[in-house]
Design a protein around this motif. Structure first.
Motif, short mmCIF file in Angstrom:
data_model
loop_
_atom_site.label_atom_id
_atom_site.label_comp_id
_atom_site.label_asym_id
_atom_site.label_seq_id
_atom_site.Cartn_x
_atom_site.Cartn_y
_atom_site.Cartn_z
N ALA A 45 0.19 9.02 -5.93
CA ALA A 45 -0.58 9.97 -5.13
C ALA A 45 -0.47 9.62 -3.66
O ALA A 45 -0.51 8.45 -3.29
N PHE A 46 -0.31 10.65 -2.83
CA PHE A 46 -0.39 10.48 -1.37
C PHE A 46 -1.79 10.90 -0.98
O PHE A 46 -2.20 12.04 -1.22
N PHE A 47 -2.53 9.98 -0.37
CA PHE A 47 -3.90 10.28 0.05
C PHE A 47 -4.05 9.93 1.52
O PHE A 47 -3.55 8.90 1.97
N ASP A 214 -1.29 6.73 -10.91
CA ASP A 214 -1.05 5.35 -11.32
C ASP A 214 -0.86 4.48 -10.08
O ASP A 214 -1.19 3.31 -10.07
N HIS A 215 -0.30 5.11 -9.05
CA HIS A 215 0.06 4.40 -7.84
C HIS A 215 -0.57 5.18 -6.68
O HIS A 215 -0.57 6.40 -6.71
N LEU A 216 -1.08 4.46 -5.69
CA LEU A 216 -1.74 5.16 -4.58
C LEU A 216 -1.10 4.77 -3.26
O LEU A 216 -0.96 3.58 -2.95
N SER A 229 -0.60 -0.20 -6.90
CA SER A 229 -1.21 0.48 -8.05
C SER A 229 -2.61 0.95 -7.64
O SER A 229 -3.26 0.33 -6.78
N LEU A 230 -3.06 2.01 -8.28
CA LEU A 230 -4.35 2.62 -7.91
C LEU A 230 -5.48 1.59 -7.92
O LEU A 230 -6.26 1.48 -6.97
#
Ligand SMILES: Nc1ncnc2c1ncn2[C@@H]1O[C@H](COP(=O)(O)OP(=O)(O)OP(=O)(O)O)[C@@H](O)[C@H]1O
Length: 375
Positions: A45-47, A214-216, A229-230
């Motif tokens: 995810a791109f946040f 799963d990954h941030l 990882s998240l």
């Protein structure tokens, strides 16, 4: 809804490619400067705040824009290398893109939208993908006759049927009402479970990301503030401000250990003989289940408290102690519980009164409510 995509799929459709990019681009006064490698599997995810550069980055990956300088690769395959003026056009990248709006061809039926540009290599995937997205009954409809959520599902199907090695999703739930959003999220979750290509998922919504990623990747003013990882990113006390929207919470990946039908509770296995009790989850014993535990739902005690309304009394060890610059009242703690990490926030006064220190064993008391989950 129990469609499968991975099972029964030809092995040639399995991909082992990760995304790697090291790019810069000037957009007016805004500078995007990113060096990033993403895992070969799962959802990244791109946040970041509005205007931090998420969509600009996605456009570079999709080939909709060119970086001023840099490289973009999927596995060994080079999409862009400005040093040798190499730029693969979007249709040759094997990158599927799902935009905020469905962007279907209005004069083609759903079936035509799905098969438009579909390579022969994707034919075997048509039925599993249609099943997975629950769009079998819509194949003969015109796009104008679809609800917002249905149209999004068709556009996801279309992106997948281009046989991509990477799927990019730019806020795919934006603009849908609550129930439609939940429904589409469920479809996307089952897709991420069954699909064997990596997904890059842009969202503003911490709950959506907690459920799906799963990954941030934290993007801050055109640069990468963190990529891990998240759970590791959410457990970093120093990043509390950047992930502020997540309301400081831990995400635990667990498995269903058992159900207590009488009290409508589910026990989740945390490892080391520790279980977490949550409201009943309709999932089989052994099924994977992700829970999100906000720091405000965790309290600490020095020993087993005989009577308490907290459902969970877990053995924990204080792994890390920190403070936040803008919150002099509180102490941030990272605990080890079973095979997991869990964040907690106490007042400085409680921390001192209990005589807590790094390395100390404690009891973590967790309410059995307020869990967000996917399974
Ligand atoms: N073509 C352009 N010309 C000039 N500036 C641009 C251009 N495209 C984007 N920008 C600027 O680049 C910055 C990043 O925009 P971008 O759309 O990538 O952010 P974002 O993180 O996706 O934001 P949001 O969450 O609001 O969609 C913004 O300041 C935007 O105004």
């Amino acid at each position: 809804m129990d469609a499968t995509l991975g099972r029964g799929m030809p092995t040639s459709t399995r991909h082992e490619h990760g995304l790697r990019l090291d790019v810069s681009k000037q957009l007016g006064t805004f500078t995007l400067d990113v060096d990033l490698a993403l895992p070969t599997h799962g959802v990244s995810a791109f946040f970041g705040a509005s205007g931090s550069g998420k969509t600009s980055l996605l456009r570079l990956i999709a080939g909709l824009d060119r970086p001023d300088k840099g490289i973009i690769q999927i596995g060994e395959r080079c999409l862009v290398d400005t040093s040798r003026s190499h730029f693969l056009p979007p249709h040759r990248r094997r990158v599927g893109v799902v935009f905020q709006e469905a962007r279907l061809f209005p004069h083609y039926r759903v079936r035509g939208n799905l098969t438009y540009g579909m390579p022969a290599s994707a034919r075997l995937r048509f039925d599993p993908i249609v099943d997975l997205l629950g769009i079998g009954d819509l194949l003969d409809r015109m796009p104008g006759m679809l609800s917002g959520g249905e149209a999004r599902r068709v556009s996801i199907g279309r992106a997948l049927l281009t046989d991509p090695e990477l799927l990019l999703m730019d806020e795919p739930l934006t603009g849908l009402d609550g129930p439609r959003k939940q429904e589409l999220l469920r479809y996307i979750l089952s897709l991420t479970r069954d699909l064997e290509i990596p997904i890059v998922y842009i969202s503003h919504d911490p709950k959506e990301i907690s459920a799906i990623a799963d990954h941030l990747v934290l993007i801050d003013n055109g640069t990468i503030a963190a990529s891990d990882s998240l759970d590791r990113v959410l457990n970093r006390i120093d990043l509390t401000a950047q992930v502020g929207g997540f309301d400081a919470a831990s995400v635990l990946d667990t498995r269903v250990a058992s159900h207590d039908r009488e009290y409508a509770l589910t026990h989740l296995d945390l490892g080391d003989d520790q279980t977490l009790v949550v409201p009943h989850i309709e999932a089989q014993v052994g099924a994977r289940c992700r829970v999100r535990v906000p720091v405000r739902d965790v309290a600490l005690a020095l020993s087993e408290t005989a009577q308490s309304s907290y459902r969970n009394h877990l053995d924990a060890v204080i792994k890390q102690v920190g403070t936040l610059q803008d919150n002099p009242t509180s102490i941030e703690l990272l605990l080890c519980v079973g095979g997991h990490h869990l964040r907690a926030r106490l007042t400085r006064k409680s921390y001192d009164e209990l005589g807590l220190r790094q390395g100390m064993p404690v009891k973590a008391l967790i309410r059995c409510v307020a869990f967000d989950m996917r399974h």
